[in-house]
Write a protein that holds these residues in place. Structure first.
Motif, PDB file in Angstrom:
ATOM      1  N   THR A   1       0.816  -1.215   0.000  1.00  0.00           N
ATOM      2  CA  THR A   1       0.000   0.000   0.000  1.00  0.00           C
ATOM      3  C   THR A   1       0.848   1.264   0.000  1.00  0.00           C
ATOM      4  O   THR A   1       1.789   1.397   0.780  1.00  0.00           O
ATOM      5  N   GLU A   2       0.505   2.169  -0.914  1.00  0.00           N
ATOM      6  CA  GLU A   2       1.063   3.527  -0.936  1.00  0.00           C
ATOM      7  C   GLU A   2      -0.122   4.478  -0.987  1.00  0.00           C
ATOM      8  O   GLU A   2      -0.808   4.557  -2.001  1.00  0.00           O
ATOM      9  N   GLY A   3      -0.370   5.182   0.102  1.00  0.00           N
ATOM     10  CA  GLY A   3      -1.554   6.035   0.161  1.00  0.00           C
ATOM     11  C   GLY A   3      -2.802   5.176   0.166  1.00  0.00           C
ATOM     12  O   GLY A   3      -2.985   4.321   1.036  1.00  0.00           O
ATOM     13  N   ASP A   4      -3.668   5.383  -0.840  1.00  0.00           N
ATOM     14  CA  ASP A   4      -4.890   4.592  -0.969  1.00  0.00           C
ATOM     15  C   ASP A   4      -4.772   3.532  -2.061  1.00  0.00           C
ATOM     16  O   ASP A   4      -5.780   2.915  -2.437  1.00  0.00           O
ATOM     17  N   ILE A   5      -3.565   3.332  -2.590  1.00  0.00           N
ATOM     18  CA  ILE A   5      -3.343   2.401  -3.691  1.00  0.00           C
ATOM     19  C   ILE A   5      -2.587   1.174  -3.192  1.00  0.00           C
ATOM     20  O   ILE A   5      -1.575   1.287  -2.494  1.00  0.00           O
ATOM     21  N   VAL A   6      -3.078   0.003  -3.558  1.00  0.00           N
ATOM     22  CA  VAL A   6      -2.389  -1.253  -3.265  1.00  0.00           C
ATOM     23  C   VAL A   6      -1.800  -1.771  -4.575  1.00  0.00           C
ATOM     24  O   VAL A   6      -2.535  -2.073  -5.519  1.00  0.00           O
ATOM     25  N   ARG A   7      -0.486  -1.868  -4.632  1.00  0.00           N
ATOM     26  CA  ARG A   7       0.180  -2.379  -5.839  1.00  0.00           C
ATOM     27  C   ARG A   7       0.562  -3.836  -5.610  1.00  0.00           C
ATOM     28  O   ARG A   7       1.222  -4.167  -4.626  1.00  0.00           O
ATOM     29  N   VAL A   8       0.146  -4.689  -6.533  1.00  0.00           N
ATOM     30  CA  VAL A   8       0.416  -6.116  -6.404  1.00  0.00           C
ATOM     31  C   VAL A   8       1.040  -6.641  -7.692  1.00  0.00           C
ATOM     32  O   VAL A   8       0.888  -6.049  -8.761  1.00  0.00           O
ATOM     33  N   PRO A   9       1.760  -7.757  -7.628  1.00  0.00           N
ATOM     34  CA  PRO A   9       2.422  -8.301  -8.816  1.00  0.00           C
ATOM     35  C   PRO A   9       1.441  -8.732  -9.899  1.00  0.00           C
ATOM     36  O   PRO A   9       0.289  -9.087  -9.620  1.00  0.00           O
ATOM     37  N   ALA A  10       1.917  -8.711 -11.132  1.00  0.00           N
ATOM     38  CA  ALA A  10       1.132  -9.210 -12.270  1.00  0.00           C
ATOM     39  C   ALA A  10       1.376 -10.717 -12.378  1.00  0.00           C
ATOM     40  O   ALA A  10       2.139 -11.182 -13.232  1.00  0.00           O
ATOM     41  N   ALA A  11       0.756 -11.465 -11.487  1.00  0.00           N
ATOM     42  CA  ALA A  11       0.999 -12.907 -11.416  1.00  0.00           C
ATOM     43  C   ALA A  11      -0.269 -13.585 -10.909  1.00  0.00           C
ATOM     44  O   ALA A  11      -1.218 -12.930 -10.480  1.00  0.00           O
ATOM     45  N   LYS A  12      -0.256 -14.899 -10.969  1.00  0.00           N
ATOM     46  CA  LYS A  12      -1.373 -15.675 -10.452  1.00  0.00           C
ATOM     47  C   LYS A  12      -1.017 -16.223  -9.071  1.00  0.00           C
ATOM     48  O   LYS A  12       0.152 -16.409  -8.736  1.00  0.00           O
TER      49      LYS A  12
ATOM     50  N   GLY B   1       9.985  -9.217  -1.718  1.00  0.00           N
ATOM     51  CA  GLY B   1      11.228  -8.731  -2.294  1.00  0.00           C
ATOM     52  C   GLY B   1      11.567  -9.290  -3.658  1.00  0.00           C
ATOM     53  O   GLY B   1      12.608  -8.950  -4.228  1.00  0.00           O
ATOM     54  N   SER B   2      10.726 -10.141  -4.211  1.00  0.00           N
ATOM     55  CA  SER B   2      11.041 -10.787  -5.492  1.00  0.00           C
ATOM     56  C   SER B   2      10.002 -10.440  -6.552  1.00  0.00           C
ATOM     57  O   SER B   2       8.803 -10.450  -6.283  1.00  0.00           O
ATOM     58  N   GLU B   3      10.482 -10.128  -7.760  1.00  0.00           N
ATOM     59  CA  GLU B   3       9.566  -9.991  -8.886  1.00  0.00           C
ATOM     60  C   GLU B   3       9.090 -11.380  -9.293  1.00  0.00           C
ATOM     61  O   GLU B   3       9.841 -12.361  -9.199  1.00  0.00           O
ATOM     62  N   LEU B   4       7.847 -11.458  -9.755  1.00  0.00           N
ATOM     63  CA  LEU B   4       7.244 -12.753 -10.069  1.00  0.00           C
ATOM     64  C   LEU B   4       7.037 -12.934 -11.558  1.00  0.00           C
ATOM     65  O   LEU B   4       6.697 -11.987 -12.268  1.00  0.00           O
ATOM     66  N   GLU B   5       7.216 -14.156 -12.033  1.00  0.00           N
ATOM     67  CA  GLU B   5       6.687 -14.564 -13.323  1.00  0.00           C
ATOM     68  C   GLU B   5       5.205 -14.875 -13.119  1.00  0.00           C
ATOM     69  O   GLU B   5       4.742 -15.032 -11.984  1.00  0.00           O
ATOM     70  N   ALA B   6       4.470 -15.012 -14.206  1.00  0.00           N
ATOM     71  CA  ALA B   6       3.022 -15.228 -14.101  1.00  0.00           C
ATOM     72  C   ALA B   6       2.671 -16.448 -13.261  1.00  0.00           C
ATOM     73  O   ALA B   6       1.683 -16.451 -12.524  1.00  0.00           O
ATOM     74  N   THR B   7       3.503 -17.496 -13.327  1.00  0.00           N
ATOM     75  CA  THR B   7       3.164 -18.755 -12.650  1.00  0.00           C
ATOM     76  C   THR B   7       4.090 -19.081 -11.479  1.00  0.00           C
ATOM     77  O   THR B   7       4.075 -20.216 -10.982  1.00  0.00           O
ATOM     78  N   SER B   8       4.857 -18.102 -11.002  1.00  0.00           N
ATOM     79  CA  SER B   8       5.846 -18.372  -9.942  1.00  0.00           C
ATOM     80  C   SER B   8       5.239 -18.990  -8.696  1.00  0.00           C
ATOM     81  O   SER B   8       5.886 -19.789  -8.005  1.00  0.00           O
ATOM     82  N   LEU B   9       4.003 -18.614  -8.371  1.00  0.00           N
ATOM     83  CA  LEU B   9       3.390 -19.055  -7.116  1.00  0.00           C
ATOM     84  C   LEU B   9       2.410 -20.212  -7.294  1.00  0.00           C
ATOM     85  O   LEU B   9       1.764 -20.627  -6.330  1.00  0.00           O
ATOM     86  N   LEU B  10       2.329 -20.740  -8.525  1.00  0.00           N
ATOM     87  CA  LEU B  10       1.367 -21.810  -8.777  1.00  0.00           C
ATOM     88  C   LEU B  10       2.004 -23.183  -8.561  1.00  0.00           C
ATOM     89  O   LEU B  10       3.174 -23.388  -8.865  1.00  0.00           O
ATOM     90  N   PRO B  11       1.204 -24.131  -8.062  1.00  0.00           N
ATOM     91  CA  PRO B  11       1.725 -25.488  -7.847  1.00  0.00           C
ATOM     92  C   PRO B  11       1.808 -26.249  -9.163  1.00  0.00           C
ATOM     93  O   PRO B  11       1.252 -25.837 -10.184  1.00  0.00           O
ATOM     94  N   GLY B  12       2.479 -27.396  -9.103  1.00  0.00           N
ATOM     95  CA  GLY B  12       2.568 -28.268 -10.263  1.00  0.00           C
ATOM     96  C   GLY B  12       1.326 -29.130 -10.407  1.00  0.00           C
ATOM     97  O   GLY B  12       0.412 -29.102  -9.576  1.00  0.00           O
TER      98      GLY B  12
END
Length: 248
Positions: free
Chosen positions: A145-156, A219-230
């Motif tokens: 959050t910065e002010g009233d904006i929440v910035r989140v990664p472009a990932a799933k 602290g890490s930039e994400l690929e689209a599927t970085s957090l998805l399981p196999g």
């Protein structure tokens, strides 16, 4: 069977202890507030007497890079040494889906170090990789959050209910050591911004959620599927919308 649960008084640990006890095991919570400290070794020998299984769901009190690495290296080294001396035959650790894909993050580097220590210990082990918990949605939003904006990664993201995490950990602890990793995840994958937006809306939180291609996760930039399981992940039943309804 005696099972010692390190971090057994926390969100996941208390649930793991309860589930194991319900199934006839002797589950013992171990944490600094019960007189067991894996960083100093205090109380480890005593609590591990007669234990067959150790479950480690503990977490670092600090996420700063050096501190979190020190926590996982020291606590895991002390714990594995005490287990070897006590004759523990199964070490179960809770870790995170995508751990080995997020090397920019000091937290995830520390989790990799923890897993490497476990694999090299000579003690039979099972590592449970879980996706992010529903309960941490607001904390993730606050961090971005910065002010009233929440910035989140472009990932799933494919989050899950902490109770389902605990069920998976308890089931693994009661079973035969895998000497490997099992993944568990929630039943639905969301775009990160959709997940946060739904969660905040359910809490009548007026912040605006924005997808940021360079948004960071621990602290890490994400690929689209970085957090998805196999494809072989065990899929839990609780849907995010049902969990949100329970919270109301």
């Amino acid at each position: 069977m005696k099972v010692v649960v390190i971090g057994g008084t926390g969100l996941i640990g208390t649930k793991v202890v309860s589930k194991l006890n319900e199934h006839g095991h002797e589950a013992v919570p171990a944490a600094p507030n019960t007189g067991v400290n894996t960083l100093t070794g205090e109380g480890l020998a005593e609590v591990l007497q007669g234990a067959s299984v150790v479950v480690d769901v503990s977490n670092s009190p600090s996420f700063e890079d050096d501190a979190v690495m020190e926590f996982f290296r020291t606590s895991t080294t002390n714990l594995l040494k005490a287990e070897a001396e006590a004759g523990v035959t199964h070490h179960v650790a809770l870790s995170i889906v995508g751990t080995d894909r997020l090397e920019e993050s000091g937290y995830f580097r520390a989790k990799v170090a923890q897993e490497e220590l476990i694999k090299a210990s000579g003690i039979s082990y099972s590592i449970v990789h879980a996706t992010q918990f529903f309960e941490f949605m607001k904390g993730i939003a606050d961090a971005g959050t910065e002010g009233d904006i929440v910035r989140v990664p472009a990932a799933k993201i494919q989050p899950m209910y902490s109770d389902d995490v605990a069920t998976a950990v308890a089931r693994t602890a009661a079973g035969t050591p895998l000497d490997g990793v099992v993944e568990v995840a929630g039943p639905e994958a969301f775009q990160f911004d959709e997940f946060i937006r739904m969660g905040l809306a359910a809490q009548n939180d007026p912040r605006t959620v924005v997808e940021d291609p360079h948004g960071r996760y621990f602290g890490s930039e994400l690929e689209a599927t970085s957090l998805l399981p196999g494809p072989d992940a065990h899929i839990a039943q609780t849907r995010f919308s049902d969990w949100l309804a329970q919270q109301r």
